[in-house]
Design a protein around this motif. Sequence first.
Motif, short mmCIF file in Angstrom:
data_model
loop_
_atom_site.label_atom_id
_atom_site.label_comp_id
_atom_site.label_asym_id
_atom_site.label_seq_id
_atom_site.Cartn_x
_atom_site.Cartn_y
_atom_site.Cartn_z
N PHE A 86 13.69 -21.13 38.73
CA PHE A 86 13.62 -20.94 37.28
C PHE A 86 15.00 -20.67 36.66
O PHE A 86 15.25 -21.06 35.53
CB PHE A 86 12.66 -19.79 36.96
CG PHE A 86 11.28 -20.05 37.50
CD1 PHE A 86 10.43 -20.92 36.84
CD2 PHE A 86 10.86 -19.50 38.70
CE1 PHE A 86 9.18 -21.21 37.36
CE2 PHE A 86 9.61 -19.79 39.22
CZ PHE A 86 8.77 -20.65 38.55
N GLU A 131 10.89 -26.35 40.81
CA GLU A 131 9.45 -26.48 40.84
C GLU A 131 9.11 -27.84 41.42
O GLU A 131 9.87 -28.79 41.19
CB GLU A 131 8.89 -26.33 39.42
CG GLU A 131 8.99 -24.90 38.90
CD GLU A 131 8.33 -24.75 37.54
OE1 GLU A 131 7.15 -24.37 37.50
OE2 GLU A 131 9.02 -25.05 36.54
N THR A 149 8.06 -23.29 44.76
CA THR A 149 8.29 -21.93 44.29
C THR A 149 7.81 -20.87 45.28
O THR A 149 8.13 -19.69 45.12
CB THR A 149 7.55 -21.69 42.96
OG1 THR A 149 6.15 -21.97 43.17
CG2 THR A 149 8.08 -22.60 41.87
N GLU A 150 7.05 -21.31 46.29
CA GLU A 150 6.41 -20.33 47.17
C GLU A 150 7.44 -19.63 48.08
O GLU A 150 8.36 -20.27 48.60
CB GLU A 150 5.35 -21.01 48.05
CG GLU A 150 4.61 -20.01 48.92
CD GLU A 150 3.27 -20.54 49.41
OE1 GLU A 150 3.00 -21.76 49.23
OE2 GLU A 150 2.51 -19.74 49.98
N LEU A 189 11.11 -16.37 32.09
CA LEU A 189 12.21 -17.21 32.58
C LEU A 189 12.69 -16.79 33.96
O LEU A 189 13.23 -17.60 34.71
CB LEU A 189 13.38 -17.14 31.58
CG LEU A 189 14.62 -17.95 31.97
CD1 LEU A 189 14.31 -19.43 32.00
CD2 LEU A 189 15.76 -17.68 31.01
N PRO A 237 4.34 -17.63 40.70
CA PRO A 237 4.73 -18.84 41.43
C PRO A 237 5.21 -18.61 42.87
O PRO A 237 5.07 -19.51 43.70
CB PRO A 237 5.85 -19.43 40.57
CG PRO A 237 5.57 -18.91 39.19
CD PRO A 237 5.03 -17.53 39.40
N SER A 238 5.75 -17.42 43.18
CA SER A 238 6.19 -17.19 44.56
C SER A 238 4.99 -17.07 45.50
O SER A 238 5.15 -17.17 46.72
CB SER A 238 7.07 -15.95 44.64
OG SER A 238 6.37 -14.79 44.27
N PRO A 249 1.59 -18.92 44.93
CA PRO A 249 0.73 -19.71 44.04
C PRO A 249 -0.76 -19.58 44.36
O PRO A 249 -1.60 -19.81 43.49
CB PRO A 249 1.21 -21.14 44.23
CG PRO A 249 2.14 -21.12 45.39
CD PRO A 249 2.58 -19.73 45.63
#
Lengths: 280, 197
Positions: free
Chosen positions: A112, A121, A124-125, B64, B81-82, B84
């Motif tokens: 981000f 993206e 992101t994991e 952000l 998101p880390s 999901p």
Amino acid sequence: MSLAYARNDWYVIADRNSLEQGPRRTRLLGDEIHVSGSYAHPVIKDASGRMLPTQIKFDHVWTTVGDRPRPLFDIPEGNEPGRRLVPCGMVRVKCSPLRAVENFLDIAHFPFVHTDVLGAEPYTEVEPYKVEIREQNDEVWATKVKFFQPLAAKSAAGGITTDYEYRVPAPTTAVLYKTCPPKPEAQDVITIFVQPRSETECDVWPWMALYDDDTPYADLVQFQQMIFLQDRSILENQRPIKLPLDPRMEIPTRSDLTSVAYRRWLKKRGAFYGALAETL
Amino acid sequence: MTWRPVGLTRDVPAGRVMRAWVDGQDAVVWRSTRGVLSAWDNRCPHRGMALSHGFVRGEDLACLYHGWHYGAEGGVCSLIPSHPDLTPPDTIKTRAFQSAESDGVIWVRLEGSPDLAPPAIAPGLDPLRSFEIRAREGDIAHGAAAKPFEPAILSLLFNPIAHDRTLVTVLIDAQATSDQRKLASRWCEDVRREVEA
């Protein structure tokens, strides 16, 4: 109390470049500091004219204002043959020095904040990794950290999964070990030395020890500066400005294990300079 | 608490995020893709980042810093998101304020009974501009009264932002001609210049 602890650490206040530009004034822990002399023989004085101790280490000039300073930690990789040592200048950030360190320990923001450089993206994991306080030297370590990066370093040609390790040897220093694209068996070292100008403003001095003999020096510095300017847009917009140590004030998730350990470690040490020790 | 005018409806179209100040509170005002307006504490509960730097994804506002999503309905975290695959606990949510729109003006208040509408503006007015002046409300009102716009077709709303900053929302008679609107805009600039001098 917080200041008493912080006074006994060593801090970067100059590099060779800044000393060659003549005498300068800077700030350390809220007070003015005068820096003059040469890189080989720096002269550091506090506002009252008292001479402060100095040492040259990791291509920077260090000082302390404490009466009983703790010894300065070592970064042994800096002495390994074949490594190129790269001081990257300084970036000033209006934030707590501890928030600057915590951001450096964080990978979940890559897609981000450093979009298409250190992350993107939908990658992101954050996979589980390991965090520990190493008792022998009382340092925070995060190991087995992995993250997919589209352009991990100047020497990387395309996207790779990068392996990371993080080390926090002092409250305002963080060391990062990461996969070195041209030499997969070795690790590049990227460090930030954070000079606390006050509890809410700091100068960040990045320093690298790389296996990279090809990339021009200016490109390496420019790459790091770009990354830190992106981080600055975050760091100057966090509230409260000081780093809260009470976990109820900022809710962590699993990928924040390093940050959680760092905050606990600061609390246990009483390293409260730049921290919010109480609950608002 | 009092309703405060924080901007114009047309300045916050779908997908837009804006920072606002309400009684000293730093706030984020944003509109989802489908048009739902929200006003929240301008702070991500995760790491304190200002949500006004965030971005709209459908019916969510995303921070952000780490991309955490918060839903327009209730401000509950809907995505980390880390992780999901994780369903975030619904205790992770932003602090929501009341927001309302009337006559093209966006109003926010920190708390109060939900059925109380924002103050009614005199009928037949169009929003003209919403802009900041580096001065106190009293000094601006004084400066505006010292050289009144003729004819008397303007209404001014004030929202104090800081001790020396005020958001001014100017409304104009809906019957005003386009020349009058241009002159009124210029008058706003003149007042700002004089009050800030």
